[in-house]
Design a protein around this motif. Structure first.
Motif, PDB file in Angstrom:
ATOM      1  N   LEU A  67       0.543  -4.217  -8.003  1.00  0.00           N
ATOM      2  CA  LEU A  67       1.454  -5.641  -8.029  1.00  0.00           C
ATOM      3  C   LEU A  67       2.774  -5.749  -7.991  1.00  0.00           C
ATOM      4  O   LEU A  67       3.301  -6.085  -7.916  1.00  0.00           O
ATOM      5  N   VAL A  68       3.614  -4.409  -8.915  1.00  0.00           N
ATOM      6  CA  VAL A  68       4.858  -3.896  -8.234  1.00  0.00           C
ATOM      7  C   VAL A  68       4.917  -3.985  -7.192  1.00  0.00           C
ATOM      8  O   VAL A  68       6.459  -3.802  -6.650  1.00  0.00           O
ATOM      9  N   SER A  69       4.190  -3.348  -6.327  1.00  0.00           N
ATOM     10  CA  SER A  69       4.413  -2.628  -5.141  1.00  0.00           C
ATOM     11  C   SER A  69       5.071  -3.974  -4.288  1.00  0.00           C
ATOM     12  O   SER A  69       5.680  -4.331  -3.508  1.00  0.00           O
ATOM     13  N   LEU A  70       2.930  -4.665  -5.108  1.00  0.00           N
ATOM     14  CA  LEU A  70       3.753  -6.995  -4.484  1.00  0.00           C
ATOM     15  C   LEU A  70       4.875  -7.145  -4.648  1.00  0.00           C
ATOM     16  O   LEU A  70       5.661  -7.654  -3.931  1.00  0.00           O
ATOM     17  N   TRP A  78       0.858  -0.793  -0.023  1.00  0.00           N
ATOM     18  CA  TRP A  78      -0.095  -0.024   0.034  1.00  0.00           C
ATOM     19  C   TRP A  78       1.023   1.201   0.015  1.00  0.00           C
ATOM     20  O   TRP A  78       0.672   2.239  -0.758  1.00  0.00           O
ATOM     21  N   VAL A  79       1.607   1.395   0.930  1.00  0.00           N
ATOM     22  CA  VAL A  79       2.674   2.643   0.673  1.00  0.00           C
ATOM     23  C   VAL A  79       3.556   2.658  -0.155  1.00  0.00           C
ATOM     24  O   VAL A  79       3.708   3.670  -0.435  1.00  0.00           O
ATOM     25  N   PHE A  80       3.969   1.428  -0.587  1.00  0.00           N
ATOM     26  CA  PHE A  80       4.958   1.738  -1.915  1.00  0.00           C
ATOM     27  C   PHE A  80       4.256   1.968  -2.963  1.00  0.00           C
ATOM     28  O   PHE A  80       4.392   2.433  -4.091  1.00  0.00           O
ATOM     29  N   GLY A  81       3.100   1.444  -3.303  1.00  0.00           N
ATOM     30  CA  GLY A  81       2.172   1.781  -4.395  1.00  0.00           C
ATOM     31  C   GLY A  81       1.988   3.069  -4.258  1.00  0.00           C
ATOM     32  O   GLY A  81       1.136   3.808  -5.897  1.00  0.00           O
ATOM     33  N   THR A 100      11.833   4.034 -14.560  1.00  0.00           N
ATOM     34  CA  THR A 100      11.487   3.471 -15.187  1.00  0.00           C
ATOM     35  C   THR A 100      10.853   2.509 -14.023  1.00  0.00           C
ATOM     36  O   THR A 100      11.285   2.389 -12.862  1.00  0.00           O
ATOM     37  N   VAL A 101       9.979   0.912 -14.197  1.00  0.00           N
ATOM     38  CA  VAL A 101       9.577   0.023 -13.461  1.00  0.00           C
ATOM     39  C   VAL A 101      10.584  -0.501 -12.077  1.00  0.00           C
ATOM     40  O   VAL A 101      11.646  -0.804 -11.714  1.00  0.00           O
TER      41      VAL A 101
END
Length: 474
Positions: free
Chosen positions: A142-145, A123-126, A226-227
Motif C-alpha cells: 500500500l505504501v508502494s502504491l 512490486w519493486v518498491f515494495g 520511517t514510512v
C-alpha cells in the motif's frame, strides 16, 4: 476527379502542375479521427518524462509534444489520417485513456499502460521496503502504491510546467497524457523563436528540480527509517533522476530541445538545430542501451536500501525500452522538422483541380463530356444563377456504370457545400491544413476572394502532397 481519363488540361489563367499525381479512381472513406510527434516530458514536445512516441508524424499537425520519462524522456509523436482522399486529421476529442481533469482547460488522461507501470513500481518498491521496514508486512505494498501515484503526480507537475509555458506563448495544447514510463504534453504548434523553444523545454526539468528540493527540505525534520522518511527520500531521488535525464542534450528529451534552440539561434535555421539534436539523441539512445546495465552491474547504484538497484534482466529490459523511446523520438523529430520545412510549399491554388459548373438536372454523361472538353477534372453543381450548391463526388462517379450515366443526374451524386467546405485560393501551409482539419471532407470548393469559383480541391491531392513533402530531402 479525373473525368478526362487522365488527360486533363491546365486551367486557363492558372498553371496546374504537370507532375501532379493522378487522383485514385476510388478515394477511401472519410476518416475524421485518425489519431503527432506532440509536447512531452514528455514534450514535443520538449521534455521527456516518458512516453513512447508514436510511429508516424502528424502530417496534418506540424506541432510537437513534450514527453517526460519516469527515468527517461522522449519527444514528438503524431499520426496521419488513415483514409485516402481526406486531409490528415487529429482526433476531434483527443481521448487516450481515463479523463482525470482539465487543469488550465487542457484535458489530462491516464493511459491504460500507466496501470502496468504503477503495478511494477509497487512490486519493486515494495520489495525494497521489506528490507528497510520489515515490520510493515503486506502493508508495504500500500505504501508502494502511494509512492507510484505520488511519483506520477510529480510527472504531471512536470508536464503542467510545459503546458503553462506553451499557453503563455499562445501555443495550443491538445492534451496531457500519463502513460508508460512518464507523460506527454501534446503542443500543437512550434515555438516561433529559439528563445521560446529553450524556455518551453527548460521549465519541465526546472520544476522537477524544484520538486526534488521541496522533498529534500521536507525530509530534514523527518526521522530516518520511517514510512514518511522513505517516501520523501524516494520522491526526492526520482524527481532528481527525471530532471537530470530530461536535461541530457538529445532529442526527444528536453535537453535535446534546448540544444536545438541553441543551434537554431546560432545558425538561424531550426532544421539545422533539429538535425544536430536528433543525431545526439540517437547517440544517447545507444549509450543508454549499453551503459545503463553496465552502471548498475558495476554497483554504482548498489546498496541494501537503494530503490534504484535492479537485477541484470531488469536492467537490460529497462535500458532497451528507454533506448527505443529515445531513438524513435529522435527519428520522429527529424520527420516532423522535414515536414515543417516543406509545409509552406503546399498551396490551395496549386493543388486545386479545374472545375466546370453544371446545373442540377444535367445528366452525368453530359457533365463529363463538358469537363473533358474543357480539360477540367471536377464538377460543381450550381443553381440557374450560377451559385455553387454542391460538389460531385469522384467516388460516386466511379460507382455509376457507363451505360447508366445518361440517365443519372449529377445532383444525385453531389455533396452539399457547407461553410467549412469553402476554401480560399490564397490559403497555404499550416493555415490550409487547419482549415481542412476543421471540416473533414473528400472535396472542397476553392474560391477567389471575390467569391468567384476557382476550382475543387481534393483531399487525396493534399494527402499525396504531404507524402511527397515528407519524402523530399531537406
Amino acid at each position: 476527379m479525373d473525368v478526362s481519363g487522365g488527360n486533363g488540361q491546365p486551367r486557363s489563367g492558372s498553371d496546374e502542375p504537370a507532375d501532379r499525381p493522378e487522383v485514385p479512381a476510388t478515394p477511401g472513406p472519410q476518416n475524421p479521427d485518425p489519431g503527432r510527434e506532440t509536447d512531452h516530458d514528455s514534450h514535443d514536445s520538449h521534455s521527456t518524462e516518458g512516453a513512447v512516441p508514436e510511429e508516424r508524424p502528424h502530417v496534418g499537425d506540424p506541432g510537437h509534444d513534450h514527453r517526460s520519462l519516469a527515468h527517461s524522456g522522449t519527444g514528438t509523436g503524431a499520426g496521419t489520417g488513415s483514409g485516402k482522399g481526406e486531409p490528415p486529421q487529429p482526433p476531434a476529442e483527443p481521448g487516450g485513456g481515463i479523463l482525470m481533469g482539465r487543469p488550465f482547460g487542457v484535458p489530462v488522461y491516464v493511459a491504460p499502460s500507466w496501470f502496468l507501470v504503477a503495478a511494477l513500481i509497487t512490486w519493486v518498491f515494495g520489495g525494497q521496503l521489506d528490507q528497510v521496514l520489515p515490520e510493515l508486512g503486506a502493508a508495504r505494498y500500500l505504501v508502494s502504491l502511494f509512492f507510484a501515484v505520488a511519483f506520477y503526480a510529480s510527472v504531471l507537475v512536470h508536464e503542467l510546467a510545459h503546458t503553462v509555458a506553451a499557453l503563455r506563448f499562445k501555443l495550443p495544447v491538445r492534451r496531457i497524457q500519463l502513460q508508460f514510463f512518464g507523460g506527454v504534453s501534446e503542443i500543437e504548434k512550434e515555438a516561433e523563436t529559439p528563445g521560446r523553444e529553450f524556455v518551453l523545454a527548460f521549465v519541465g526539468p526546472l520544476l522537477s528540480l524544484i520538486l526534488a528540493g521541496i522533498f529534500y527540505l521536507a525530509l530534514k525534520p523527518v526521522e530516518p527509517g520511517t514510512v514518511p522518511g522513505v517516501l520523501l527520500a524516494g520522491l526526492m531521488i526520482s524527481n532528481l533522476i527525471v530532471a537530470i535525464f530530461n536535461l541530457l542534450p538529445g532529442l526527444p528529451l528536453d535537453g535535446g530541445r534546448m540544444l536545438r534552440a541553441v543551434v537554431w539561434k546560432i545558425t538561424g535555421r531550426p532544421m539545422t538545430g533539429t538535425v544536430a539534436a536528433a543525431w545526439v539523441g540517437r547517440a544517447l539512445a545507444l549509450s543508454v542501451l549499453i551503459g545503463l546495465p553496465l552502471l548498475n552491474h558495476s554497483g554504482l547504484f548498489g546498496g541494501d536500501a537503494d530503490i534504484s538497484s535492479m537485477d541484470t534482466v531488469t536492467d537490460a529490459l529497462l535500458a532497451a525500452i528507454l533506448a527505443a523511446i529515445i531513438w524513435t523520438g529522435a527519428g520522429n523529430s527529424l520527420r516532423m522538422a522535414r515536414l515543417r520545412e516543406h509545409l509552406p510549399e503546399l498551396s490551395a491554388r496549386t493543388l486545386t483541380r479545374r472545375a466546370v459548373p453544371v446545373e442540377t438536372d444535367t445528366p452525368l454523361s453530359e457533365a463529363l463530356r463538358r469537363a473533358n472538353a474543357a480539360g477540367a477534372r471536377a464538377l460543381v453543381v450550381v443553381d440557374p444563377d450560377g451559385t455553387p450548391l454542391s460538389l460531385v463526388r469522384e467516388s460516386a462517379i466511379v460507382g455509376v456504370p457507363e451505360h447508366r450515366r445518361p440517365w443519372v443526374a449529377v445532383s444525385g451524386l453531389a455533396q452539399d457545400i457547407t461553410d467549412g467546405m469553402r476554401v480560399s485560393a490564397e490559403l497555404s501551409g499550416e493555415e490550409l491544413l487547419d482549415t481542412l482539419r476543421a471540416a473533414p471532407a473528400t472535396e472542397y470548393l476553392v474560391v477567389e476572394n471575390t467569391g468567384e469559383i476557382y476550382g475543387v480541391l481534393s483531399a487525396a491531392d493534399v494527402e499525396r502532397a504531404f507524402v511527397k513533402a515528407m519524402a523530399r530531402p531537406s
